[in-house]
Design a protein around this motif. Structure first.
Motif, mmCIF file in Angstrom:
data_model
loop_
_atom_site.group_PDB
_atom_site.id
_atom_site.type_symbol
_atom_site.label_atom_id
_atom_site.label_comp_id
_atom_site.label_asym_id
_atom_site.label_seq_id
_atom_site.Cartn_x
_atom_site.Cartn_y
_atom_site.Cartn_z
ATOM 1 N N ASP A 1 -8.760 6.049 -1.741
ATOM 2 C CA ASP A 1 -7.530 5.249 -1.720
ATOM 3 C C ASP A 1 -6.801 5.392 -0.390
ATOM 4 O O ASP A 1 -6.229 4.422 0.124
ATOM 5 C CB ASP A 1 -6.604 5.664 -2.862
ATOM 6 C CG ASP A 1 -7.115 5.202 -4.215
ATOM 7 O OD1 ASP A 1 -7.889 4.231 -4.245
ATOM 8 O OD2 ASP A 1 -6.735 5.809 -5.242
ATOM 9 N N LEU B 1 -2.848 10.901 -2.838
ATOM 10 C CA LEU B 1 -3.960 9.946 -2.828
ATOM 11 C C LEU B 1 -5.298 10.649 -2.644
ATOM 12 O O LEU B 1 -5.401 11.615 -1.885
ATOM 13 C CB LEU B 1 -3.779 8.928 -1.692
ATOM 14 C CG LEU B 1 -2.678 7.869 -1.835
ATOM 15 C CD1 LEU B 1 -2.704 6.952 -0.625
ATOM 16 C CD2 LEU B 1 -2.853 7.068 -3.112
ATOM 17 N N ARG C 1 0.840 -1.191 0.000
ATOM 18 C CA ARG C 1 0.000 0.000 0.000
ATOM 19 C C ARG C 1 0.877 1.245 0.000
ATOM 20 O O ARG C 1 2.007 1.221 0.456
ATOM 21 C CB ARG C 1 -0.923 0.018 1.217
ATOM 22 C CG ARG C 1 -1.949 -1.091 1.240
ATOM 23 C CD ARG C 1 -2.993 -0.934 0.141
ATOM 24 N NE ARG C 1 -3.961 -2.017 0.174
ATOM 25 C CZ ARG C 1 -3.841 -3.151 -0.512
ATOM 26 N NH1 ARG C 1 -2.792 -3.328 -1.305
ATOM 27 N NH2 ARG C 1 -4.758 -4.096 -0.417
ATOM 28 N N ARG D 1 -8.550 3.306 2.192
ATOM 29 C CA ARG D 1 -8.255 1.884 1.955
ATOM 30 C C ARG D 1 -6.872 1.524 2.484
ATOM 31 O O ARG D 1 -6.695 0.490 3.135
ATOM 32 C CB ARG D 1 -8.349 1.595 0.459
ATOM 33 C CG ARG D 1 -7.931 0.176 0.057
ATOM 34 C CD ARG D 1 -8.329 -0.085 -1.385
ATOM 35 N NE ARG D 1 -7.665 -1.261 -1.935
ATOM 36 C CZ ARG D 1 -6.573 -1.223 -2.695
ATOM 37 N NH1 ARG D 1 -6.025 -0.051 -2.991
ATOM 38 N NH2 ARG D 1 -6.029 -2.325 -3.164
ATOM 39 N N SER D 2 -5.884 2.392 2.227
ATOM 40 C CA SER D 2 -4.528 2.131 2.702
ATOM 41 C C SER D 2 -4.464 2.139 4.222
ATOM 42 O O SER D 2 -3.802 1.298 4.836
ATOM 43 C CB SER D 2 -3.558 3.174 2.133
ATOM 44 O OG SER D 2 -3.397 3.027 0.738
#
Length: 264
Positions: free
Chosen positions: A197, A193, A187, A200-201
């Motif tokens: 995203d 970002l 990741r 999510r990371s």
């Protein structure tokens, strides 16, 4: 404040201040090192009888500064090694073979030597604090990736922090390319970002799904958490402050554990 004003203040207070000084160094050490007492050193600096007096006084004050700095470093090192523990990784022939199979080139003798030294540290619970130094293109990233994959093989996570978005993205692209068909989840965390995203990371990092997390200073934010950070790699470490490097070290699961650290 003007220099003349400072001089007047010193002249007025030096005679009263010198008798109040307690020397923190024992007389035997002063004699062995040919150093004046602390009070005499200040007197030599402010009222030298000759050029040699001024140099001897400054030498004593410089000695104190360096000594206390070294004592502070060793106290911190002792605390790190005696009070904190790092996860011990495992390196065997199978793990070594699988990691090397990921690299599209054969490691040089110097890279192998660096890996052997670093691995010897990583396989102990004493926290590693190593400098990996080499010219551009010498293969530092390959050595660091070997160490990160060793952490992953032991069931822990690894983080790689770079000082700029461009450098972090380059590391991310390189690692993804080398591990493109593996099960290792990677990741990225950086200012470029979008919110989805990034979320999510962050989620994958905290849950442990992300085995390797690469990013910039964004890794230091409080919202970034790891399930089990076993290794922190810091690229171009001279561009990060002491507190920034310490902040990444403190991303361990609990207060008594700390990740191994490699700075490049």
């Amino acid at each position: 404040i003007k220099s003349q004003t400072i001089e007047k203040i010193i002249e007025a207070n030096l005679p009263r201040a010198l008798p109040l000084l307690t020397d923190h160094l024992p007389p035997a050490l002063l004699e062995r090192r040919n150093l004046p007492s602390l009070g005499r050193a200040y007197e030599m600096v402010h009222h030298p009888q000759n050029a040699d007096d001024a140099l001897r006084g400054l030498r004593r004050l410089a000695y104190d500064e360096l000594l206390l700095l070294q004592l502070g470093v060793h106290m911190k090192r002792a605390h790190l090694r005696e009070q904190l523990k790092a996860p011990a990784f495992v390196r065997n022939s199978e793990i070594d073979r699988r990691i090397r199979a990921r690299l599209p080139f054969r490691l040089t003798p110097s890279q192998d030597a660096a890996i052997d030294e670093i691995t010897a540290d990583l396989c102990r619970t004493t926290p590693t604090n190593r400098l990996l130094q080499g010219d551009v293109g010498s293969g530092k990233t390959a050595v660091a990736l070997y160490a990160m994959l060793l952490a992953v093989a032991a069931g822990h996570q690894a983080a790689l922090m770079a000082p700029t978005e461009l450098l972090a993205e380059q590391h991310h692209a390189t690692v993804r390319s080398l591990l493109h068909d593996s099960k290792v989840e990677i990741r990225y965390l950086g200012s470029s970002l979008d919110e989805a995203d990034r979320a999510r990371s962050l989620k994958d990092s905290e849950s442990g799904r992300a085995a390797i997390v690469i990013g910039t200073h964004a890794l230091l934010q409080e919202t970034v958490r790891f399930r089990s950070l076993g290794l922190a790699v810091i690229d171009e470490q001279h561009r990060f402050g002491v507190h920034q490097r310490a902040a990444l070290r403190q991303k361990a699961a609990d207060a008594r554990t700390t990740p191994h650290v490699i700075v490049m």
